[in-house]
Enzyme design. Structure first.
Site, short mmCIF file in Angstrom:
data_model
loop_
_atom_site.label_atom_id
_atom_site.label_comp_id
_atom_site.label_asym_id
_atom_site.label_seq_id
_atom_site.Cartn_x
_atom_site.Cartn_y
_atom_site.Cartn_z
N CYS A 11 -21.38 -66.67 12.93
CA CYS A 11 -20.72 -67.46 11.89
C CYS A 11 -20.10 -66.50 10.86
O CYS A 11 -20.75 -65.53 10.44
CB CYS A 11 -21.72 -68.38 11.19
SG CYS A 11 -22.48 -69.53 12.33
N CYS B 173 -39.39 -72.05 6.07
CA CYS B 173 -38.18 -71.83 6.86
C CYS B 173 -38.42 -70.62 7.74
O CYS B 173 -38.71 -69.53 7.22
CB CYS B 173 -37.02 -71.60 5.88
SG CYS B 173 -35.50 -71.10 6.66
N GLU C 32 -36.96 -62.55 8.57
CA GLU C 32 -37.34 -63.21 7.33
C GLU C 32 -37.96 -64.59 7.55
O GLU C 32 -37.64 -65.28 8.51
CB GLU C 32 -36.10 -63.46 6.47
CG GLU C 32 -35.37 -62.22 6.11
CD GLU C 32 -34.04 -62.54 5.45
OE1 GLU C 32 -33.40 -61.61 5.00
OE2 GLU C 32 -33.65 -63.72 5.40
N CYS D 115 -21.94 -65.70 7.48
CA CYS D 115 -23.37 -65.38 7.56
C CYS D 115 -23.62 -63.88 7.66
O CYS D 115 -23.03 -63.20 8.48
CB CYS D 115 -23.96 -66.10 8.77
SG CYS D 115 -25.63 -65.57 9.17
N CYS E 125 -29.34 -66.65 4.19
CA CYS E 125 -30.01 -66.13 5.37
C CYS E 125 -29.56 -64.70 5.65
O CYS E 125 -28.39 -64.39 5.65
CB CYS E 125 -29.69 -67.10 6.50
SG CYS E 125 -29.43 -66.45 8.09
N CYS F 262 -28.37 -62.58 15.47
CA CYS F 262 -27.91 -63.85 16.04
C CYS F 262 -26.62 -63.60 16.82
O CYS F 262 -25.82 -62.75 16.45
CB CYS F 262 -27.65 -64.83 14.90
SG CYS F 262 -27.21 -66.48 15.46
S1 SF4 Z 1 -25.56 -69.10 10.22
FE1 SF4 Z 1 -26.04 -67.01 10.91
S2 SF4 Z 1 -28.07 -67.15 11.82
FE2 SF4 Z 1 -27.27 -69.24 11.66
S3 SF4 Z 1 -26.24 -69.62 13.63
FE3 SF4 Z 1 -24.67 -68.82 12.27
S4 SF4 Z 1 -24.68 -66.60 12.68
FE4 SF4 Z 1 -26.59 -67.43 13.47
#
Ligand code: SF4
Length: 355
Positions: free
Chosen positions: A124, A113, A87, A127, A344, A120
């Site tokens: 997190c 952005c 994205e 996320c 995100c 990833c």
């Molecule tokens: S918020 Fe999501 S994309 Fe950003 S570093 Fe953490 S896991 Fe990765």
């Protein structure tokens, strides 16, 4: 997967394509005309275009979905040559201002952005991208092409100013080489000419890589996703905190070459009942002591399946006032694109039918 012309700096292309004045022309087609194919490059001889088409693609991305919010935010789902998607988001930061006669006094301001990885590794807990795991790093060309594609789609002329935040899918510092290359390509005078000052690398806090980015001296800003003031909560939110704890991040920020007129942005995702109390605000003030910092408070935006909740407006404002009263700059981020899939990873997940 063929390399894209956008994978290379002008100098690198000059080493591959002769005569080198053709590279200047090609650069114009890529970054001023936003050419989509070699056929668009009218002043390049047909034989050279055919030869180039065998080795490279022009723009490695195609728009597969687009959601537009009432505030002007446009979220794009982009597909790469291998069929993977990621994205990029077009954010309207300031409206166009006109006087009574209808003359433009100030043009609207935009920020793009961009993503740096498909998925990833950081994981997190708040996320959606993290839930899909890690697939691969984006190439420099795939990072650069996001800006070109969005500028083209919004009819945004090459010489109009734009800001870039590396804040989409992925951890930019986990793909440092391609990130650094993309930053250099954006800065090229004959290309998009976006200075380091207009580029902000937002990281979850890989402290050793913050040092490496600093040593590269690219002139970019950094933003740190801090989110918590004690390691226990931060490790719960960002598991990687166990390897790069809060202290190591703060020390790395202190070593980072920061433009003296600028501040380091600390993102603080406020989650109801987790980190929205004044005790956390007090710790944050102490932690940032001695750093020219700005804190950006972000409302947690709940999505289906999460256990976390959005904080109240009153708690948010009380937190902000505490920071301001103790000498920090502090803003509450507008929930841009709140009526579309704004967190995100949400547009990608939705397109793949998981929400
Ligand atoms: S918020 Fe999501 S994309 Fe950003 S570093 Fe953490 S896991 Fe990765």
């Amino acid at each position: 997967m063929k390399p894209s012309l956008m994978d290379f700096t002008q100098k690198e292309l000059m080493a591959q394509i002769k005569p080198s004045f053709r590279v200047k022309q090609i650069y114009g087609w890529l970054y001023h005309q936003y050419a989509e194919s070699f056929d668009d490059m009218k002043n390049i001889p047909k034989a050279l275009r055919e030869e180039l088409a065998k080795k490279y693609v022009v723009n490695p991305l195609k728009i597969v979905n687009k959601e537009e919010s009432s505030d002007g935010t446009i979220k794009y789902l982009l597909q790469m040559q291998d069929g993977k998607t990621m994205e990029a988001v077009w954010l309207k930061m300031k409206e166009t201002l006109t006087d009574e006669a209808g003359n433009t006094q100030q043009e609207a301001k935009y920020t793009i952005c961009v993503s740096t990885q498909v998925g990833c590794k950081v994981g997190c807990s708040f996320c959606l991208t993290a839930k899909g795991g890690f697939t691969r790093d984006l190439t420099a060309g795939e990072i650069v092409a996001q800006v070109v594609t969005l500028k083209r789609d919004n009819n945004h002329k090459h010489n109009r100013k734009i800001n870039i935040v590396y804040m989409g899918m992925g951890e930019p510092l986990d793909n440092l080489d391609n990130l650094a290359k993309a930053i250099e390509i954006f800065k090229e005078d004959d290309g998009l000419c976006i200075s380091g000052k207009r580029q902000t690398v937002s990281t979850s806090g890989l402290s050793t890589k913050i040092d490496k980015l600093g040593e590269m001296d690219l002139g970019v800003h950094i933003a740190i996703s801090l989110h918590a003031v004690d390691d226990k909560l931060r490790s719960e939110l960002i598991p990687m905190n166990k390897a790069h704890n809060i202290n190591s991040i703060i020390e790395a920020v202190k070593r980072f070459p920061i433009d003296t007129r600028k501040r380091v942005m600390f993102e603080y995702l406020v989650i109801k009942g987790k980190n929205d109390d004044l005790g956390s605000a007090r710790k944050l003030v102490k932690l940032l002591h001695g750093i020219k910092a700005k804190v950006n408070l972000i409302y947690f935006n709940p999505y289906p399946g999460t256990d976390y909740n959005r904080p109240s407006r009153d708690d948010m404002v009380a937190f902000q006032e505490y920071l301001i009263n103790h000498g920090l700059l502090c803003t509450i981020r507008d929930s841009k694109g709140i009526d579309i899939s704004a967190a995100c990873g949400q547009l990608k997940e939705k397109s793949e039918g998981e929400i």
